[in-house]
Design a protein around this motif. Structure first.
Motif, mmCIF file in Angstrom:
data_model
loop_
_atom_site.group_PDB
_atom_site.id
_atom_site.type_symbol
_atom_site.label_atom_id
_atom_site.label_comp_id
_atom_site.label_asym_id
_atom_site.label_seq_id
_atom_site.Cartn_x
_atom_site.Cartn_y
_atom_site.Cartn_z
ATOM 1 N N PRO A 14 0.803 -1.228 0.000
ATOM 2 C CA PRO A 14 0.000 0.000 0.000
ATOM 3 C C PRO A 14 0.834 1.275 0.000
ATOM 4 C CG PRO A 14 -0.856 -1.566 1.601
ATOM 5 C CD PRO A 14 0.466 -2.092 1.145
ATOM 6 N N GLY A 15 2.051 1.226 0.556
ATOM 7 C CA GLY A 15 2.900 2.416 0.614
ATOM 8 C C GLY A 15 3.888 2.521 -0.524
ATOM 9 N N THR A 16 3.800 1.629 -1.519
ATOM 10 C CA THR A 16 4.703 1.677 -2.671
ATOM 11 C C THR A 16 4.277 2.779 -3.638
ATOM 12 O OG1 THR A 16 5.038 -0.700 -2.451
ATOM 13 C CG2 THR A 16 5.710 0.302 -4.522
ATOM 14 N N VAL A 17 5.236 3.509 -4.191
ATOM 15 C CA VAL A 17 4.915 4.615 -5.110
ATOM 16 C C VAL A 17 5.835 4.548 -6.328
ATOM 17 C CG1 VAL A 17 4.184 6.112 -3.205
ATOM 18 C CG2 VAL A 17 6.540 6.228 -4.015
ATOM 19 N N ARG A 18 5.408 5.212 -7.371
ATOM 20 C CA ARG A 18 6.252 5.430 -8.555
ATOM 21 C C ARG A 18 6.684 6.885 -8.543
ATOM 22 N NH1 ARG A 18 7.840 3.792 -13.587
ATOM 23 N NH2 ARG A 18 7.825 5.348 -15.255
ATOM 24 N N GLY A 192 8.338 -3.008 -6.332
ATOM 25 C CA GLY A 192 8.432 -1.730 -7.022
ATOM 26 C C GLY A 192 7.316 -1.547 -8.030
ATOM 27 N N LEU A 193 7.299 -0.360 -8.646
ATOM 28 C CA LEU A 193 6.286 -0.010 -9.640
ATOM 29 C C LEU A 193 6.979 0.423 -10.928
ATOM 30 C CD1 LEU A 193 3.733 1.894 -7.409
ATOM 31 C CD2 LEU A 193 3.209 -0.091 -8.816
ATOM 32 N N PRO A 194 7.097 -0.469 -11.892
ATOM 33 C CA PRO A 194 7.759 -0.106 -13.159
ATOM 34 C C PRO A 194 6.925 0.828 -14.023
ATOM 35 C CG PRO A 194 6.928 -2.345 -13.252
ATOM 36 C CD PRO A 194 6.732 -1.889 -11.848
ATOM 37 N N THR A 195 5.624 0.931 -13.760
ATOM 38 C CA THR A 195 4.743 1.831 -14.512
ATOM 39 C C THR A 195 3.849 2.575 -13.524
ATOM 40 O OG1 THR A 195 3.056 0.101 -14.775
ATOM 41 C CG2 THR A 195 4.706 0.302 -16.517
ATOM 42 N N ALA A 199 -5.355 -0.369 -10.603
ATOM 43 C CA ALA A 199 -5.853 -1.681 -10.209
ATOM 44 C C ALA A 199 -5.360 -2.766 -11.156
ATOM 45 C CB ALA A 199 -7.381 -1.670 -10.166
ATOM 46 N N LYS A 200 -5.145 -2.404 -12.411
ATOM 47 C CA LYS A 200 -4.652 -3.365 -13.391
ATOM 48 C C LYS A 200 -3.124 -3.393 -13.484
ATOM 49 C CE LYS A 200 -8.788 -3.118 -16.293
ATOM 50 N NZ LYS A 200 -9.314 -2.849 -17.662
ATOM 51 N N ALA A 201 -2.469 -2.483 -12.801
ATOM 52 C CA ALA A 201 -1.006 -2.439 -12.802
ATOM 53 C C ALA A 201 -0.512 -2.317 -11.358
ATOM 54 C CB ALA A 201 -0.507 -1.281 -13.646
ATOM 55 N N PRO A 202 -0.662 -3.393 -10.557
ATOM 56 C CA PRO A 202 -0.229 -3.353 -9.158
ATOM 57 C C PRO A 202 1.287 -3.420 -9.051
ATOM 58 C CG PRO A 202 -0.971 -5.556 -9.726
ATOM 59 C CD PRO A 202 -1.234 -4.695 -10.936
ATOM 60 N N PRO A 203 1.814 -3.257 -7.851
ATOM 61 C CA PRO A 203 3.267 -3.374 -7.677
ATOM 62 C C PRO A 203 3.782 -4.737 -8.114
ATOM 63 C CG PRO A 203 2.278 -2.362 -5.748
ATOM 64 C CD PRO A 203 1.146 -2.821 -6.605
ATOM 65 N N LYS A 204 4.993 -4.737 -8.631
ATOM 66 C CA LYS A 204 5.633 -5.974 -9.057
ATOM 67 C C LYS A 204 6.550 -6.466 -7.937
ATOM 68 C CE LYS A 204 8.395 -7.975 -12.814
ATOM 69 N NZ LYS A 204 9.148 -7.700 -14.054
#
Length: 490
Positions: A14-18, A192-195, A199-204
């Protein structure tokens, strides 16, 4: 192989950001040929993109310095763009310094590149613009602007940002930041978040193992997948200790650079230098309360807490997903026509035959205890051999209160009566019998007259005697009490 527990990343995602950083460059190009002219242009030049994580509810972001500070000079890029547009020449829009065949134009181009000189043909004003995109649903299309508060001396050093607009209510989800990098930590996850998230692009998530345990490098066999992860805008991703589900650092590298862990101690030092502190918020407390019930599949308990999380932070993407799953599982029922499960008998249930046997044994125990007691009472009622059997009680009165004494019969009127110990301290009141025909108590006696327990109760000169142990009347000339066996002369 070390375990990677299910749900170990749920405290961090929940605290991951791009993080996306751009340099805003305002450039003025001067043309002094003939009449002096100038051309003003502004460019937003990509500096870096990568991952990061939030460590405070108002939006304090940690990422790698290489994500927000490029080694390439944005002013060179702006010089190439403005010179090509104004003089209509072909110059690539990149960060390299180029040369032109025309000597005059080439001289002007070289004078346009930074640093500024006396004959400079360009003036630059630069500002770094950083935008943060939290993992939210619905996502913030424009993200949140952030101020760059601190950078490090290398691309892998921590950089500290603070969201400048949108974090006033202090409800951003945060990650649990560890105190230190433990020496025995080996099993980790990289998140992390590559993009830009949705909801369709959650953290990887990638699993990884430190080699050696507690070190800053990863196992050689895993470097290929980590390199691919980092090359896809993964620099600055959080590294999670699977044992405690806490962030122990950030990862950088990929390509030609080795994959390296920057430890949490460096992150905390950067926060202190920026005069900031990592802390959890009220949304995190509610969310983690729900996680315990959710992962133990107590969905009925998790649902109201997850609903409360979404009342405080409606775009909490992980809470939305968990709530959807919890509601679906709570409402699940056997399909139509499917046999319902039969109740399973408890392994501790007692059979009727065993209960009957227990009852019979209990009755036998009661009989075995009751018969000896009954016989003993009968023997006491009949009296011991050689004793005068007790006579029936004619009347019953209350035994004197604790500590009272028996009085010798017939004391002279007005004289202080002589007392004999009647009962031990601590023994409660007990009934005594009044002998028939004993007559009224002598003058001066307190309370009811105490008579003997038989026809010869007033033996030894009319003096009534009682056992000093149990308080019962002593038989005539008895040396021992017929009830308790205590010597009569004590």
């Amino acid at each position: 192989m070390h375990p990677h527990p299910s749900g170990s990343t749920d405290r961090v995602t929940p605290g991951t950001v791009r993080v996306e950083a751009r340099a805003h460059v305002a450039v003025t190009l001067f043309d002094d040929r003939g009449v002096i002219q100038n051309r003003d242009r502004e460019y937003d030049i990509p500096v870096g993109e990568g991952s990061g994580f939030n460590v405070a509810p108002e939006g304090v972001i940690v990422t790698a310095t290489g994500v927000v500070q490029s080694s390439k000079d944005p002013a060179v890029y702006a010089a190439n763009r403005v010179f090509a547009e104004y003089f209509k020449v072909k110059i690539p829009a990149d960060f390299s310094r180029h040369k032109l065949k025309d000597p005059e134009l080439n001289a002007r181009l070289q004078a346009c590149y930074p640093p500024r000189q006396q004959n400079a043909t360009c003036i630059f004003t630069l500002a770094t613009k950083v935008t943060v995109f939290p993992y939210a649903d619905p996502p913030a299309p424009e993200g949140y602007p952030a101020d760059l508060l601190r950078t490090g001396t290398s691309p892998s050093a921590p950089a500290v940002l603070k969201i400048s607009k949108g974090g006033e209510d202090a409800t951003f989800p945060t990650v649990p930041l560890a105190t230190s990098l433990g020496s025995g930590i080996e099993s980790t996850d990289v998140v992390g978040l590559p993009t830009r998230p949705s909801a369709k692009a959650p953290p990887k998530v990638e699993t990884a193992h430190l080699d050696p345990p507690g070190g800053r490098t990863f196992k050689p066999a895993e470097r290929a997948k980590l390199s691919a992860f980092l090359s896809n805008d993964g620099d600055g991703a959080a590294v999670i200790d699977d044992g405690k589900s806490e962030v122990i650092g950030l990862v950088t590298g990929g390509g030609d650079a080795p994959e390296t862990l920057t430890p949490v101690e460096d992150i905390r030092e950067a926060l202190v230098a920026a005069n900031l502190t990592a802390r959890r918020g009220p949304v995190d407390v509610l969310y983690e309360t729900a996680l315990g019930s959710y992962h133990n599949k107590f969905y009925a308990n998790a649902i109201p807490v997850l609903e409360q999380v979404l009342r405080v932070r409606p775009d909490h993407a992980v809470a939305q997903d968990h709530l959807r799953i919890a509601r679906a599982n709570r409402a699940a029922a056997p399909a139509s026509g499917q046999a319902r499960p039969q109740p399973v008998k408890s392994a501790t249930a007692l059979s009727p035959l065993l209960l009957t046997a227990i009852g019979v044994v209990a009755v036998c125990v009661l009989i075995a205890v009751a018969v000896p007691l009954t016989l003993r009472r009968r023997r006491r009622a009949e009296g011991a051999p050689g004793e005068t059997p007790p006579e029936p009680l004619a009347a019953v009165s209350t035994w004197p209160p604790q500590g009272t004494q028996t009085m010798e019969a017939g004391p002279p009127e007005g004289s202080f009566p002589a007392y004999r110990q009647a009962s031990k301290p601590g023994t409660g009141p007990s009934p005594v019998a009044v002998a028939p025909g004993a007559g009224p108590a002598p003058a001066g006696a307190a309370g009811s007259a105490v008579a003997g327990h038989g026809a010869n109760a007033a033996g030894h000169g009319g003096q009534v005697q009682f056992c000093t142990q149990c308080g019962m009347r002593l038989g005539k000339a008895h040396r021992f009490c017929g009830f308790c066996g205590h010597p009569a002369d004590q």
